[in-house]
Design an enzyme around this catalytic site. Structure first.
Site, PDB file in Angstrom:
ATOM      1  N   ASP A  26      61.280 -18.714  31.215  1.00  0.00           N
ATOM      2  CA  ASP A  26      60.693 -19.816  31.978  1.00  0.00           C
ATOM      3  C   ASP A  26      61.783 -20.369  32.894  1.00  0.00           C
ATOM      4  O   ASP A  26      62.800 -20.883  32.428  1.00  0.00           O
ATOM      5  CB  ASP A  26      60.197 -20.887  30.999  1.00  0.00           C
ATOM      6  CG  ASP A  26      59.651 -22.103  31.718  1.00  0.00           C
ATOM      7  OD1 ASP A  26      58.977 -21.904  32.735  1.00  0.00           O
ATOM      8  OD2 ASP A  26      59.906 -23.237  31.280  1.00  0.00           O
ATOM      9  N   THR A  69      57.741 -21.841  38.227  1.00  0.00           N
ATOM     10  CA  THR A  69      59.072 -22.436  38.384  1.00  0.00           C
ATOM     11  C   THR A  69      60.100 -21.394  38.831  1.00  0.00           C
ATOM     12  O   THR A  69      61.042 -21.720  39.530  1.00  0.00           O
ATOM     13  CB  THR A  69      59.530 -23.056  37.054  1.00  0.00           C
ATOM     14  OG1 THR A  69      59.290 -22.123  36.010  1.00  0.00           O
ATOM     15  CG2 THR A  69      58.772 -24.319  36.762  1.00  0.00           C
ATOM     16  N   THR A  70      59.900 -20.123  38.415  1.00  0.00           N
ATOM     17  CA  THR A  70      60.813 -19.063  38.866  1.00  0.00           C
ATOM     18  C   THR A  70      60.502 -18.714  40.316  1.00  0.00           C
ATOM     19  O   THR A  70      61.409 -18.574  41.142  1.00  0.00           O
ATOM     20  CB  THR A  70      60.653 -17.802  37.980  1.00  0.00           C
ATOM     21  OG1 THR A  70      60.566 -18.213  36.626  1.00  0.00           O
ATOM     22  CG2 THR A  70      61.837 -16.876  38.139  1.00  0.00           C
TER      23      THR A  70
END
Length: 528
Positions: free
Chosen positions: A61, A94-95
């Site tokens: 994550d 989020t990446t």
């Protein structure tokens, strides 16, 4: 002649420092983006984070990885903040947002080296970003909340890139049901994920994870003096006062000189506690949830003994932060004083029982009357690392469903929207004049980093795959994306790879905003 030379000196300004600072900022930010880039997509690698405390976290994550990284360079910290803000807005992607920002910075570096002014680049990026959001919105497919399958598909797309991807068929429907349980039909946009409580319990496997209509306490019922561990037709009170003898204020001592006085103190204590318990029993209450107290013991052995005799099940040391969630679920009021103990403040449930789970025991309340809009999820796992990662993955899936409830649009995954936006922006750039055209073209090229990285992480040939993908999009297949499992280009909607529109649009706009900010910085001043 001398006069002429002096005017030239006045006009000469050293810009190399500004250029160096920009370059240093961009290089540092790119290093952060490259660190998380390999963990993008379903075939992305996982990172093992060794914390200074000796704990280990295994995750892919983006937000968690960057949060735990000790980044010192100020511009690189902006990328860490960027992934945090994406986590707040959308909860997923989020990446992606960091990888896009890294690619944009790389393109900006090339433009700067060619002598384009940073302000021009910044303005053009802003225009390109608005256009990109328009293209994404045009591609989106509207969705109804009653369409549970579509919600499950998008939740499982989010889970497929996680460590616990093999359990996505169980966790995705669970996330969807949990969010739909707490949605208020009259105000669907006001979803608070704090109404979904995730309780982690070691033992079993992730397969044993379940959603519970009711309440769970991750602690045992009080067994002192043989109190009950199962109560039917429970009347539950949440109390915030102590059932123990009062203490003197401040640091005062009472000196007792003879035995008759000691007996009298003990007798008074007993009568005081018995008086309280009689008042509690008089309302018909048979389950007590006692808030943790910092002033003195919330319960003593004596009070537990009397409570057991009165057949009242006791759960002590309830955290203060949980009180709001508990009272909302049970539809009762917290009681702060014994004088206010009335029947109408109690919650009702069919069964309160202590059940063994894994190596420990938990207290479970089911069949709550007039239950509030809350849900509890009990997550199981064979070890702490899997348990923590399952918790994080479930949070991402819940956020994805929340996004869809807030903004009811779906979009294809697998790099399809990025390539489509890149193609349309490339065409739009040709209609613009001057430097703007170059900058928009650079923005369009930067977006291709997503399909490129997806292919690279899956062990495919990225250049061949991205070229073929462009070809499909040029032929009008807007939803064609990379099928990582088959290693070829397929229609993403048919493969059920979908994500919320909000994840894609916020990723593009947040990344652009961050890059524009880094571009505008031309000096770093250390202030003591």
């Amino acid at each position: 002649m001398a006069n002429k030379a002096s005017t030239n000196v006045d006009r000469y300004v050293d810009t190399s420092r500004k250029h160096d600072i920009r370059q240093a900022n961009i290089v540092a930010a790119q290093a952060v983006a490259d660190a998380v880039r390999t963990s993008l997509g379903p075939r992305g690698m996982d990172k093992m984070l060794a914390l200074s405390s000796g704990d280990v976290i295994i995750t892919n994550d983006g937000a968690t990885i960057l949060n735990k990284m000790e980044v010192m360079q100020p511009a690189a910290k902006m990328l860490v903040e960027l992934s945090k803000s994406q986590d707040i807005v959308a909860g997923d992607g989020t990446t992606t947002v960091v990888v896009i920002a890294g690619a944009l910075l790389k393109q900006c570096m090339m433009l700067l080296n060619k002598g384009v002014h940073p302000t021009l680049i910044s303005e053009a990026l802003h225009k390109a970003c608005d256009k990109a959001v328009e293209v994404l919105t045009a591609m989106a497919i509207p969705l109804e909340l009653s369409d549970r399958d579509a919600l499950v598909k998008s939740a499982s797309t989010s889970l497929n890139s996680k460590v616990v991807s093999q359990y996505s068929s169980l966790l995705a429907p669970l996330a969807v049901d949990a969010v739909l349980n707490v949605v208020d039909p009259s105000r669907p946009e006001a979803i608070d994920l704090r109404d979904i409580k995730i309780i982690k319990k070691l033992g079993g496997t992730v397969d044993d994870t379940e959603m519970i209509k009711g309440l769970i306490f991750d602690k045992k019922a009080s067994h002192a003096a043989g109190g009950p561990t199962r109560v039917e037709n429970a009347k539950i009170a949440v109390i915030q006062f102590q059932i123990s003898p009062p203490k003197t204020d401040i640091e005062q001592n009472v000196i007792v000189s003879d035995y008759s006085q000691m007996d009298r103190i003990l007798r008074e204590e007993r009568n005081y506690i018995l008086g309280m318990i009689k008042k509690i029993k008089a309302t018909g209450c048979n389950v007590l949830l006692i808030q943790k107290s910092i002033l003195r013991d919330a319960v003593t052995d004596l009070s537990l003994h009397y409570l057991a005799k009165a057949k009242i099940l006791v759960v002590k040391d309830v955290e203060r932060d949980d009180i709001e969630f508990i009272t909302k679920t049970l539809n009762c009021l917290p009681i702060a004083n014994i004088e206010h103990f009335r029947e109408e403040k109690l919650g009702c449930a069919d069964v309160v029982e202590e059940v063994p789970v894994g190596s420990g025991r938990i207290v479970k309340i089911t069949g709550i009357k007039n239950m509030g809009r809350t849900t509890t999820v009990l997550v199981r796992g064979s070890n702490q690392l899997v348990l923590d990662e399952a918790d994080r993955s479930l949070h991402d899936a819940l956020c994805v469903v929340r996004c869809l409830v807030n903004k009811k649009f779906l979009i294809a995954g697998g790099g399809a929207p990025e390539v489509e936006v890149s193609r349309q922006l490339g065409a739009w750039a040709k209609t613009l004049q001057g430097m703007e055209s170059y900058c928009v073209k650079a923005f369009a090229e930067a977006l291709e980093v997503i399909p490129y990285t997806l292919a690279e992480n899956a062990g495919l040939n990225p250049i061949a795959i991205v070229t073929e993908l462009r070809n499909h999009h040029a032929n009008g297949q807007a939803n064609a994306g990379i099928n990582v499992r088959k290693g070829q280009i397929t229609n993403m909607l048919e493969e059920n790879v979908v994500q919320p529109l909000l994840v894609s649009t916020s990723a593009v706009s947040l990344a652009t905003e961050c890059v524009r900010m880094i571009l505008k910085i031309d000096d770093i001043v250390a202030v003591r």
